[in-house]
Motif scaffolding. Sequence first.
Motif, PDB file in Angstrom:
ATOM      1  N   ALA A 276       9.835  -5.218  -0.674  1.00  0.00           N
ATOM      2  CA  ALA A 276      10.455  -4.503   0.449  1.00  0.00           C
ATOM      3  C   ALA A 276       9.732  -4.772   1.767  1.00  0.00           C
ATOM      4  CB  ALA A 276      10.463  -3.006   0.163  1.00  0.00           C
ATOM      5  N   ARG A 277       8.713  -5.630   1.708  1.00  0.00           N
ATOM      6  CA  ARG A 277       7.923  -6.001   2.892  1.00  0.00           C
ATOM      7  C   ARG A 277       7.285  -4.780   3.556  1.00  0.00           C
ATOM      8  NH1 ARG A 277      12.769  -9.026   3.436  1.00  0.00           N
ATOM      9  NH2 ARG A 277      12.465 -11.231   2.951  1.00  0.00           N
ATOM     10  N   LYS A 278       6.765  -3.885   2.708  1.00  0.00           N
ATOM     11  CA  LYS A 278       6.116  -2.671   3.203  1.00  0.00           C
ATOM     12  C   LYS A 278       4.612  -2.698   2.955  1.00  0.00           C
ATOM     13  CE  LYS A 278      10.196   0.282   2.645  1.00  0.00           C
ATOM     14  NZ  LYS A 278      10.764   1.507   1.985  1.00  0.00           N
ATOM     15  N   GLY A 279       4.067  -3.907   2.800  1.00  0.00           N
ATOM     16  CA  GLY A 279       2.638  -4.036   2.596  1.00  0.00           C
ATOM     17  C   GLY A 279       2.277  -4.278   1.143  1.00  0.00           C
ATOM     18  N   SER A 280       0.983  -4.261   0.871  1.00  0.00           N
ATOM     19  CA  SER A 280       0.468  -4.486  -0.478  1.00  0.00           C
ATOM     20  C   SER A 280      -0.418  -3.316  -0.885  1.00  0.00           C
ATOM     21  CB  SER A 280      -0.323  -5.797  -0.542  1.00  0.00           C
ATOM     22  OG  SER A 280       0.480  -6.903  -0.188  1.00  0.00           O
ATOM     23  N   PRO A 281       0.119  -2.371  -1.634  1.00  0.00           N
ATOM     24  CA  PRO A 281      -0.684  -1.212  -2.064  1.00  0.00           C
ATOM     25  C   PRO A 281      -1.674  -1.607  -3.160  1.00  0.00           C
ATOM     26  CG  PRO A 281       1.499  -1.096  -3.039  1.00  0.00           C
ATOM     27  CD  PRO A 281       1.509  -2.285  -2.120  1.00  0.00           C
ATOM     28  N   HIS A 282      -2.801  -2.161  -2.744  1.00  0.00           N
ATOM     29  CA  HIS A 282      -3.758  -2.694  -3.722  1.00  0.00           C
ATOM     30  C   HIS A 282      -4.339  -1.611  -4.616  1.00  0.00           C
ATOM     31  CE1 HIS A 282      -3.468  -6.614  -1.911  1.00  0.00           C
ATOM     32  NE2 HIS A 282      -3.886  -6.181  -0.727  1.00  0.00           N
ATOM     33  N   TRP A 283      -4.267  -0.350  -4.191  1.00  0.00           N
ATOM     34  CA  TRP A 283      -4.779   0.732  -5.018  1.00  0.00           C
ATOM     35  C   TRP A 283      -4.087   0.771  -6.379  1.00  0.00           C
ATOM     36  CZ3 TRP A 283      -1.386   4.261  -6.910  1.00  0.00           C
ATOM     37  CH2 TRP A 283      -0.149   4.389  -6.252  1.00  0.00           C
ATOM     38  N   THR A 284      -2.852   0.252  -6.420  1.00  0.00           N
ATOM     39  CA  THR A 284      -2.101   0.291  -7.677  1.00  0.00           C
ATOM     40  C   THR A 284      -2.800  -0.521  -8.761  1.00  0.00           C
ATOM     41  OG1 THR A 284      -0.723  -1.541  -6.899  1.00  0.00           O
ATOM     42  CG2 THR A 284       0.111   0.686  -6.537  1.00  0.00           C
ATOM     43  N   TRP A 285      -3.389  -1.650  -8.371  1.00  0.00           N
ATOM     44  CA  TRP A 285      -4.060  -2.480  -9.376  1.00  0.00           C
ATOM     45  C   TRP A 285      -5.334  -1.813  -9.871  1.00  0.00           C
ATOM     46  CZ3 TRP A 285      -1.315  -5.827 -11.725  1.00  0.00           C
ATOM     47  CH2 TRP A 285      -0.243  -6.439 -11.054  1.00  0.00           C
ATOM     48  N   LEU A 286      -6.046  -1.140  -8.964  1.00  0.00           N
ATOM     49  CA  LEU A 286      -7.234  -0.400  -9.391  1.00  0.00           C
ATOM     50  C   LEU A 286      -6.840   0.713 -10.348  1.00  0.00           C
ATOM     51  CD1 LEU A 286     -10.233   0.273  -9.209  1.00  0.00           C
ATOM     52  CD2 LEU A 286      -9.728   1.666  -7.181  1.00  0.00           C
ATOM     53  N   ALA A 287      -5.763   1.421 -10.013  1.00  0.00           N
ATOM     54  CA  ALA A 287      -5.291   2.495 -10.887  1.00  0.00           C
ATOM     55  C   ALA A 287      -4.863   1.946 -12.241  1.00  0.00           C
ATOM     56  CB  ALA A 287      -4.130   3.233 -10.217  1.00  0.00           C
ATOM     57  N   ALA A 288      -4.179   0.788 -12.230  1.00  0.00           N
ATOM     58  CA  ALA A 288      -3.717   0.181 -13.481  1.00  0.00           C
ATOM     59  C   ALA A 288      -4.894  -0.225 -14.360  1.00  0.00           C
ATOM     60  CB  ALA A 288      -2.836  -1.033 -13.177  1.00  0.00           C
ATOM     61  N   VAL A 289      -5.937  -0.781 -13.748  1.00  0.00           N
ATOM     62  CA  VAL A 289      -7.124  -1.181 -14.508  1.00  0.00           C
ATOM     63  C   VAL A 289      -7.822   0.040 -15.101  1.00  0.00           C
ATOM     64  CG1 VAL A 289      -9.443  -2.177 -14.324  1.00  0.00           C
ATOM     65  CG2 VAL A 289      -7.500  -3.326 -13.235  1.00  0.00           C
ATOM     66  N   VAL A 290      -7.943   1.118 -14.317  1.00  0.00           N
ATOM     67  CA  VAL A 290      -8.580   2.336 -14.805  1.00  0.00           C
ATOM     68  C   VAL A 290      -7.805   2.910 -15.991  1.00  0.00           C
ATOM     69  CG1 VAL A 290      -9.132   4.732 -14.244  1.00  0.00           C
ATOM     70  CG2 VAL A 290      -9.673   2.916 -12.612  1.00  0.00           C
TER      71      VAL A 290
END
Length: 406
Positions: A276-290
């Motif tokens: 959607a070209r609304k940026g890259s919420p990198h926190w999602t990958w940290l949450a997924a790893v946790v």
Amino acid sequence: MPDYAIMWEWLSFAARWTHVITAIAWIGSSFYFIALDLGLRKTPSLPPLAHGEEWQVHGGGFYHIQKYLVAPEFLPEHLTWFKWESYATWLSGFCLLVIVYYVGADLYLIDRHVLDLPQWGAIGISVGSIVLGWLIYDTLCKSPVGNSTFGLMLVLFVILTAMAYIYTLLFTGRAAMLHMGIFTATIMTANVAAIIIPNQTIVVADLKAGRVPDAKYGKIAKQRSLHNNYLTLPVIFFMLSSHYPLAFATQWNWLIASLIFLEGAIIRHWFNTRHARKGSPHWTWLAAVVIFIVIAWLSTSPKLGDAREEVASANAERFLAAEHFAAARDVILGRCSMCHMAEPVYEGVLQAPKNVHLDTDAAIANHAEQVAMQAGFSHAMPPGNVTEMTPEERALIVAWFREAGG
């Protein structure tokens, strides 16, 4: 004539192959259209009634795609419908459920230490729960709760967690995890068959009749399509989980299933936000790893079945009574049980493959067909023949299996 068991094994293989092929087609088109929809742009050159457009390049060519929220002013001569990928995926998956879990209910569906169900009862509960899941979900979507996408997904998450726990009180750990997959996949396919396609059919019929289609049909279809998008990754996990005892054969398997829904939604959120070209919420990958680390930690809890003796099913009795059972058992104990036991002693093997234990008479008889297919008719087991099973020993296993009517 080929052995019945071999033909049945090939039927299972064919159903699984078909299921994978159709699932790839369905998931691929679903992911593509969600990404396309989120990436649409409004431009001054858009035709009347067009909502957005996107230019794409692939395979050496350029594609110019335009979307209409309701419908264009005229009906195109060639209209491609995306539905059979979904239908074929569900039908082939249900066939696989019948072939493996319903026909083999005594071994794969019913755990008599969990709940001593008759085969017909276990199958009835399975089918009933699958149908009930769709009815509950569809009712929620059509209720006031359905007006809030976040609220609906939150309620659905609670329901899915509850179902994961309930399934562990009814079936084997492996079947419980698999049923979370078919439970969710049924909701997804029913969305296509009962909502998305009928709504699109109404729009097409209005166009042909010269009427202006109601925009609500497209809005409802889009909501269901978005739900399917967020549910896809967990379904894939559940379909693969039967190969990994650390996922299904632990005390907290229901909680692992719940966390998988959460992790799948988080990962899809990253992709959807990017598209959607609304940026890259990198926190999602940290949450997924946790979350994944938590899942791995939960899998180290006591394993299901470690402290109990396996009971022979009614079907296994004939294998126990066969003349060659004692000799076949000795071969299996000597060549297979070092990996296939509650606490494997073979170096590097921490968990019995697929949670199949072959260290007691009852367990060996219960898994007679698997043993025959893996170590008798084929040389798949032991891997690389590390325990040096001889051709004569494999022939003995086949003779035992055939003698018992396998």
